[in-house]
Each structure stands twice: as structure tokens, then as C-alpha cells.
Design an enzyme around this catalytic site. Structure first.
Site: not given
Length: 210
Positions: A50, A118
């Protein structure tokens, strides 16, 4: 006849007592590692794509926990945070949890499945809009040179709640983030800031947050 040697005066020497130094040193090392993990630094394993190409699958990253005691989280920072799923009490004994924490500091024991890494895209009070994959913050398009894999997503507009953060992965088509399952995440869920990749050897480098 006994094989036990005698001292010069004929007395049998006392048996040596088992050394207690090694267990004490091990315990001290575990306690120090536990404190480091809790308050200073921790190693995390990257399990998914990701954040590619910034962070690759199987990278191990050092996350430091000191910076955010002196400044707030900023847009562009790469952070590890806990999801807001309900925590389950760990039934393991304290010593077992301490040993596990020692292994997590070294990056040889997986961290919690509730931990995510993230990039911070927006902070509390920001108005966010995504049009054809381009992020607009407060009406201005954001330059994102770290995004190589883009998508044509549309999202928003939304206003990020005060005290919350909006996260996205750099690999936009393959990231479960605030656009989808996570939503805005409270700042108090932040574990720390990604500082460096330390494994594998060919990828050792500091992590830039812009």
C-alpha cells in the site's frame, strides 16, 4: 576415595554458587527494550504494497516516538497508527508480553495487526476533495511527487474533524485507507513517525516525508 580436590590446609573447598548475573542482565535488557518500544523507538514490518514505491513489502522501518512530543503531526508525514477497532486484552503474562516487545523492537516479531503505516494527507479542519485522483486541500491541488501508482478516484468534499487525520497510501489503487475502510482517524491513535528503512541491506535509507 573422593575426587574432590582439597585446599592446602586439607579442607574441602566450598562449591561454587550458580551465577545469577546472566538472568539479571537478560531481565534488564528486556525491560530496557520494553521501555524503548513504549516511549522511544520501534521497528515495524511492512506486510503489504500500500505504500509502494516509498516502502516495499518486507521492508523493516524504524518508527521514532519523540518528534510528536515537540510538534504536531504534519501533512506529508509517514506515520504508524492504530486503527480504531476495539482492542482485545492480551491474556499473556507480563513477562511473555515483555519478551514479545523485545522481539518487536528488533523487528523479528510481528507487530499488532491493528497497526497501519500511511501518509498524512490532511489534518483537522482541512477541506479535502479528490477529483480524478488529484487531491485538493482547501481548494488547492496538492503536488504529490511520491505517488507513482495513481487511480482515477473521486472522493469528497469532506472537512476533516478537529483532532483527526486523513490518511492515504502512496500506492493509491491498492491502499485501504481513509477513503475507504478507515475514515478519519483520531490523532491520539498515532504511534510514531517513520524515520528510516533498516532492512533489507540494499534499501537502507532515511524516510523523507515530503
Amino acid at each position: 576415595m573422593s575426587d574432590t580436590p582439597a585446599t592446602p590446609n586439607g579442607d574441602t573447598p566450598p562449591r561454587a554458587k550458580p551465577s545469577r548475573e546472566l538472568p539479571v542482565l537478560i531481565l534488564i535488557a528486556i525491560v530496557i527494550a520494553f521501555l524503548l518500544r513504549s516511549f522511544v523507538v520501534q521497528v515495524f514490518f511492512i506486510p503489504s504494497s500500500s505504500m509502494e514505491p516509498t516502502l516495499m513489502v518486507n521492508d523493516r522501518i524504524v518508527v521514532e516516538k519523540v518528534t510528536y512530543r515537540f510538534r504536531p503531526v504534519q501533512r506529508g508525514d509517514i506515520v504508524v497508527f492504530e486503527s480504531e477497532e476495539v482492542a482485545v486484552d492480551d491474556p499473556a503474562p507480563l513477562l511473555v508480553r515483555a519478551v514479545r516487545g523485545f522481539g518487536q523492537v528488533l523487528g523479528v516479531v510481528p507487530t499488532s495487526a491493528r497497526d497501519y503505516v500511511k501518509r498524512v494527507i490532511a489534518i483537522g479542519g482541512d477541506e479535502l476533495l479528490i477529483v480524478d485522483g488529484t487531491v485538493f486541500l482547501n481548494g488547492t491541488a496538492v503536488d504529490e511527487p511520491y505517488v507513482v501508482y495513481r487511480d482515477g478516484d473521486a472522493f469528497g468534499p469532506i472537512t476533516v474533524p478537529d483532532g483527526a487525520l486523513f490518511f492515504m497510501g502512496d500506492n493509491r489503487p491498492n491502499s485501504a485507507d481513509s477513503r475507504r475502510s478507515l475514515g478519519s482517524v483520531s490523532e491520539d491513535r498515532v504511534v510514531g513517525r517513520a524515520a528510516a528503512v533498516i532492512w533489507p541491506p540494499g534499501r537502507i535509507h532515511t524516510v523523507t516525508n515530503k
